[in-house]
Design an enzyme around this catalytic site. Structure first.
Site, PDB file in Angstrom:
ATOM      1  N   ASP A  30       0.848  -1.194   0.000  1.00 34.91           N
ATOM      2  CA  ASP A  30       0.000   0.000   0.000  1.00 34.91           C
ATOM      3  C   ASP A  30       0.882   1.243   0.000  1.00 34.91           C
ATOM      4  O   ASP A  30       1.902   1.275   0.694  1.00 34.91           O
ATOM      5  CB  ASP A  30      -0.899  -0.013   1.245  1.00 34.91           C
ATOM      6  CG  ASP A  30      -2.016   1.005   1.175  1.00 34.91           C
ATOM      7  OD1 ASP A  30      -1.706   2.220   1.183  1.00 34.91           O
ATOM      8  OD2 ASP A  30      -3.183   0.603   1.122  1.00 34.91           O
ATOM      9  N   ILE A  31       0.520   2.269  -0.765  1.00 34.82           N
ATOM     10  CA  ILE A  31       1.348   3.479  -0.833  1.00 34.82           C
ATOM     11  C   ILE A  31       1.158   4.376   0.389  1.00 34.82           C
ATOM     12  O   ILE A  31       1.947   5.289   0.604  1.00 34.82           O
ATOM     13  CB  ILE A  31       1.095   4.291  -2.124  1.00 34.82           C
ATOM     14  CG1 ILE A  31      -0.347   4.771  -2.201  1.00 34.82           C
ATOM     15  CG2 ILE A  31       1.484   3.495  -3.358  1.00 34.82           C
ATOM     16  CD1 ILE A  31      -0.591   5.797  -3.288  1.00 34.82           C
ATOM     17  N   ASN A  87     -13.150  -3.076   2.311  1.00 36.61           N
ATOM     18  CA  ASN A  87     -14.120  -1.996   2.434  1.00 36.61           C
ATOM     19  C   ASN A  87     -15.052  -2.008   1.218  1.00 36.61           C
ATOM     20  O   ASN A  87     -14.622  -2.280   0.105  1.00 36.61           O
ATOM     21  CB  ASN A  87     -13.401  -0.648   2.512  1.00 36.61           C
ATOM     22  CG  ASN A  87     -12.442  -0.578   3.677  1.00 36.61           C
ATOM     23  OD1 ASN A  87     -12.723  -1.088   4.749  1.00 36.61           O
ATOM     24  ND2 ASN A  87     -11.302   0.041   3.462  1.00 36.61           N
ATOM     25  N   GLY A  93     -15.013   3.532   3.324  1.00 33.23           N
ATOM     26  CA  GLY A  93     -13.626   3.871   3.053  1.00 33.23           C
ATOM     27  C   GLY A  93     -13.082   3.339   1.745  1.00 33.23           C
ATOM     28  O   GLY A  93     -11.887   3.453   1.495  1.00 33.23           O
ATOM     29  N   GLN A  94     -13.920   2.760   0.890  1.00 35.50           N
ATOM     30  CA  GLN A  94     -13.425   2.285  -0.402  1.00 35.50           C
ATOM     31  C   GLN A  94     -13.158   3.487  -1.293  1.00 35.50           C
ATOM     32  O   GLN A  94     -14.047   4.289  -1.555  1.00 35.50           O
ATOM     33  CB  GLN A  94     -14.425   1.341  -1.069  1.00 35.50           C
ATOM     34  CG  GLN A  94     -13.886   0.725  -2.348  1.00 35.50           C
ATOM     35  CD  GLN A  94     -14.834  -0.274  -2.996  1.00 35.50           C
ATOM     36  OE1 GLN A  94     -15.983  -0.433  -2.591  1.00 35.50           O
ATOM     37  NE2 GLN A  94     -14.345  -0.952  -4.024  1.00 35.50           N
ATOM     38  N   HIS A 100     -10.411  -5.080  -3.174  1.00 37.05           N
ATOM     39  CA  HIS A 100      -9.066  -5.350  -2.697  1.00 37.05           C
ATOM     40  C   HIS A 100      -9.121  -5.707  -1.217  1.00 37.05           C
ATOM     41  O   HIS A 100      -9.880  -5.128  -0.452  1.00 37.05           O
ATOM     42  CB  HIS A 100      -8.121  -4.168  -2.952  1.00 37.05           C
ATOM     43  CG  HIS A 100      -8.630  -2.839  -2.509  1.00 37.05           C
ATOM     44  ND1 HIS A 100      -9.629  -2.165  -3.186  1.00 37.05           N
ATOM     45  CD2 HIS A 100      -8.268  -2.051  -1.473  1.00 37.05           C
ATOM     46  CE1 HIS A 100      -9.858  -1.007  -2.589  1.00 37.05           C
ATOM     47  NE2 HIS A 100      -9.057  -0.915  -1.531  1.00 37.05           N
ATOM     48  N   LEU A 101      -8.334  -6.681  -0.881  1.00 34.66           N
ATOM     49  CA  LEU A 101      -8.243  -7.172   0.488  1.00 34.66           C
ATOM     50  C   LEU A 101      -6.988  -6.569   1.108  1.00 34.66           C
ATOM     51  O   LEU A 101      -5.889  -6.745   0.587  1.00 34.66           O
ATOM     52  CB  LEU A 101      -8.157  -8.702   0.481  1.00 34.66           C
ATOM     53  CG  LEU A 101      -8.161  -9.384   1.836  1.00 34.66           C
ATOM     54  CD1 LEU A 101      -9.529  -9.245   2.496  1.00 34.66           C
ATOM     55  CD2 LEU A 101      -7.793 -10.857   1.684  1.00 34.66           C
ATOM     56  N   HIS A 102      -7.168  -5.844   2.208  1.00 31.79           N
ATOM     57  CA  HIS A 102      -6.039  -5.273   2.938  1.00 31.79           C
ATOM     58  C   HIS A 102      -5.502  -6.321   3.910  1.00 31.79           C
ATOM     59  O   HIS A 102      -6.278  -6.922   4.659  1.00 31.79           O
ATOM     60  CB  HIS A 102      -6.482  -4.072   3.781  1.00 31.79           C
ATOM     61  CG  HIS A 102      -6.965  -2.901   3.014  1.00 31.79           C
ATOM     62  ND1 HIS A 102      -6.202  -1.780   2.822  1.00 31.79           N
ATOM     63  CD2 HIS A 102      -8.154  -2.658   2.410  1.00 31.79           C
ATOM     64  CE1 HIS A 102      -6.898  -0.889   2.137  1.00 31.79           C
ATOM     65  NE2 HIS A 102      -8.082  -1.404   1.871  1.00 31.79           N
TER      66      HIS A 102
END
Length: 114
Positions: A30-31, A87, A93-94, A100-102
């Protein structure tokens, strides 16, 4: 989708620190990390939100979790714990509309989140 940020990362049009890839998914750092380990797992197939997942997507969505668990083990987080979260829609918060899975790990994570 031609304007999807994650599709462009998947296709190599935008650089990312890729840490995992298989025939169904891709994972990259993640950036804007929220934990020492913060990796995003995306399906190669564009699916905008969890609401858009169909029964035919079971295998690819399941593979996101299999890949996240594998990376968590490889990075030494399996015993101490880690969080996986997806999300759905803006209020949750998307910000990129490609599921995508954090994977978050490497520090104590509190509950409830945000």
């Amino acid at each position: 989708m031609s304007d999807c940020l994650f599709c462009k990362i998947r296709d190599g049009q935008i650089p990312a620190r890729v840490v995992y890839r298989d025939e169904q998914c891709l994972a990259f750092e993640d950036i804007n990390p929220q934990a020492p380990t913060h990796v995003l797992f995306i399906p190669n197939k564009h699916i905008a939100t969890v609401n858009d997942i169909t029964p035919e997507d079971r295998e690819v969505v399941g593979q996101l979790f299999v890949a996240a668990a594998k990376l968590a083990r490889e990075r030494g987080h399996a015993d101490n714990g880690y969080r996986v979260v997806m999300n759905t829609q803006r209020d949750a918060g998307q910000t990129v509309f490609h599921i995508h899975l954090h994977l978050l790990a490497g520090r104590s994570l509190h509950w409830p989140p945000g």
